[in-house]
Design an enzyme around this catalytic site. Sequence first.
Site, mmCIF file in Angstrom:
data_model
loop_
_atom_site.group_PDB
_atom_site.id
_atom_site.type_symbol
_atom_site.label_atom_id
_atom_site.label_comp_id
_atom_site.label_asym_id
_atom_site.label_seq_id
_atom_site.Cartn_x
_atom_site.Cartn_y
_atom_site.Cartn_z
ATOM 1 N N ASP A 64 0.786 -1.226 0.000
ATOM 2 C CA ASP A 64 0.000 0.000 0.000
ATOM 3 C C ASP A 64 0.825 1.286 0.000
ATOM 4 O O ASP A 64 0.540 2.224 -0.741
ATOM 5 C CB ASP A 64 -0.844 -0.013 1.290
ATOM 6 C CG ASP A 64 -2.298 0.092 0.955
ATOM 7 O OD1 ASP A 64 -2.680 -0.392 -0.131
ATOM 8 O OD2 ASP A 64 -3.021 0.676 1.780
ATOM 9 N N HIS A 77 5.630 11.936 14.951
ATOM 10 C CA HIS A 77 5.217 13.136 14.201
ATOM 11 C C HIS A 77 5.123 14.384 15.103
ATOM 12 O O HIS A 77 5.702 15.425 14.803
ATOM 13 C CB HIS A 77 3.863 12.914 13.530
ATOM 14 C CG HIS A 77 3.836 11.752 12.577
ATOM 15 N ND1 HIS A 77 4.929 11.361 11.841
ATOM 16 C CD2 HIS A 77 2.851 10.890 12.228
ATOM 17 C CE1 HIS A 77 4.610 10.322 11.086
ATOM 18 N NE2 HIS A 77 3.359 10.012 11.308
HETATM 19 C C1 BG6 Z 1 0.881 7.817 9.735
HETATM 20 C C2 BG6 Z 1 0.050 7.125 10.782
HETATM 21 O O1 BG6 Z 1 2.220 7.865 10.138
HETATM 22 O O2 BG6 Z 1 0.403 9.141 9.571
HETATM 23 C C3 BG6 Z 1 -1.421 7.141 10.420
HETATM 24 O O3 BG6 Z 1 0.487 5.783 10.903
HETATM 25 C C4 BG6 Z 1 -1.883 8.555 10.126
HETATM 26 O O4 BG6 Z 1 -2.208 6.583 11.460
HETATM 27 C C5 BG6 Z 1 -0.946 9.214 9.135
HETATM 28 O O5 BG6 Z 1 -3.194 8.471 9.595
HETATM 29 C C6 BG6 Z 1 -1.291 10.680 8.972
HETATM 30 O O6 BG6 Z 1 -0.502 11.211 7.944
HETATM 31 P P1 BG6 Z 1 -1.076 12.392 7.050
HETATM 32 O O7 BG6 Z 1 0.072 12.794 6.208
HETATM 33 O O8 BG6 Z 1 -2.225 11.810 6.280
HETATM 34 O O9 BG6 Z 1 -1.538 13.438 8.003
#
Ligand code: BG6
Length: 580
Positions: A101, A342
């Site tokens: 994916d 993050h």
């Molecule tokens: C990923 C997480 O690292 O970041 C996910 O595993 C999350 O759970 C995603 O949905 C969010 O990323 P973005 O770029 O869509 O905000």
Amino acid sequence: MSSLPTPSRLLSLRERSRLPSNGDDVDNLEPSGSASPRRSLSNSSRGPERTPRSLARVASASSALSLVSNPNLSLLDSELQVVEDCKEFPVIIVVVGASGDLAHKKTLPALFSLYYHNMLPYCFAVVGYARSKLSTEAFRDVVVSNLVCRTVDRDHCEPKMNSFLERCFYFSGQYDSLQDWQTFDRWLSEDIEVRLRSSTYEGRCSQRASGRLFYLAIPPSVFADTLRGIRHGAMAREQLGAWTRVIVEKPFGRDTESYMALRDVVAECFPEEAIYRIDHYVGKPLVANLTTLRLGNFVFDALWNRHCIESVQVVFKEDFGAEGRAGYFDAYGIIRDILQNHLLQVMSIIAMDPPASPLAGDINEAKLRLLYDMKPLHAKDFIVGQYDRYRSERGVPKDSCTPTFAACVVQIDNERWRGVPFVMLAGKALDERKVYVKVAFRETSNQSFVPEELRNKRNTFYIEIQPRPAVELSFITKTPDLEGRVVQTKLDLVYNESFVVEAQDMPDAYERLISDSIVGDRTLFISDAQISRAWELFDPALKELERDPPTQPVIYPYGSKGPILPETLIKKYMAGKMGD
Ligand code: BG6
């Protein structure tokens, strides 16, 4: 007058960043991640006026020496020159886990977009490696079904897509079979590299051996085998001046112990400078702009401390749950999925002391120092929640206590921030999809200019990372009519409105990061030392929350605001009521 670096200034930048003097190896930029974070942390001087990305590029790229020997080039010219030079080196980008994916949704579309924008080397091939038995033709069909033209100039998209697909190939192999990796290696050298050097690729490539960039889009269970397979079976021809780099992405383990095991495998196979650890949040346009916003503007730089700032929030909200990936999610939970990486990364950029320069090594050092000034987190610092439907998701045990929401107050024990609460909050299945930072300034000392009803309002600096990248500064003013009411209003910079053209073509975080890894710019990548420290910070809380019996999360309705608002958490903290 702007202060473009003189050759000697640039040379000293290069020395600081440990650029090798032969100009060939661009990979020895960052001080070893294992270095003590408290060692020689000089950070008071302000860096030169270029952006970190561009300067690091100049200092990191292979032709920096030619820049030094050509004093007539401006920094901008040299930077462009460096990126151009990098384009002449052939590169094979191997997407390991190409049938998964992540590869389909993120990696391959990002590569196409880079190609569309002429940001890839002239001679490149994208090679998928995965277990599924697929022909190159079938692989190309899957790739094309996920490509979109983000750009304004859609007319030329289709021909570009076709020529991109011609550069995509596929190899079916096991991750744990050295023999497969060796066969793959022979195929790359005898077939793909030969094609790269042929006239099909416009004859613009240097004739030297190709660099190999391995993008690992694979589950953690096959990580170690894959790294060993690459190391012992499929490295680029170093003796011919070619580099091997590996891009890896979270999960980097579940805790310190599992991270250390992973780290040992990585260290056994590759030097730190060959590893590019991605946290895709760091590559988002507004996050990549945070240092410039903070340090490039006197107004913010001067106010960025506990005397002027009352609280900081770093908030991640998603309006969907763990649907479709609940199996993975349940083993990790929101703290490991979002906060430990993050949000911590965003927070460390917001709160670090100014780095000595915009170079990767100095930024890493400043972030690391901040992470060491943060106090490790405990269960009492957290409010954890779970949305009501979570336990009926496929793959989730009926008694799961995995949090889908977590909020905590982080304390930073240094001169700049002592006593200022930093809230980190992340939740799935909330009322909206939004990620932002909110910095609240203290109240003015003379409240007589502020009407009673506005006394609880603060000047805030609001940075919306997504979905509508923007920065806003709220302040108190009078309306221009005869009544002259005192109101709170804002000055804003909304990317879509102020950068009308550029905002239509904003790169995805993965594009920026992949492009930087090809050029060898490590500014936006995460060091081993940062990840180790991140686990040290979260381990105590995770252990306490998960001990037997685990902490029961507060159940909240799907689509609601979640169990607590960041403002309420700040009040609770200020009132000394955390953990009640
Ligand atoms: C990923 C997480 O690292 O970041 C996910 O595993 C999350 O759970 C995603 O949905 C969010 O990323 P973005 O770029 O869509 O905000």
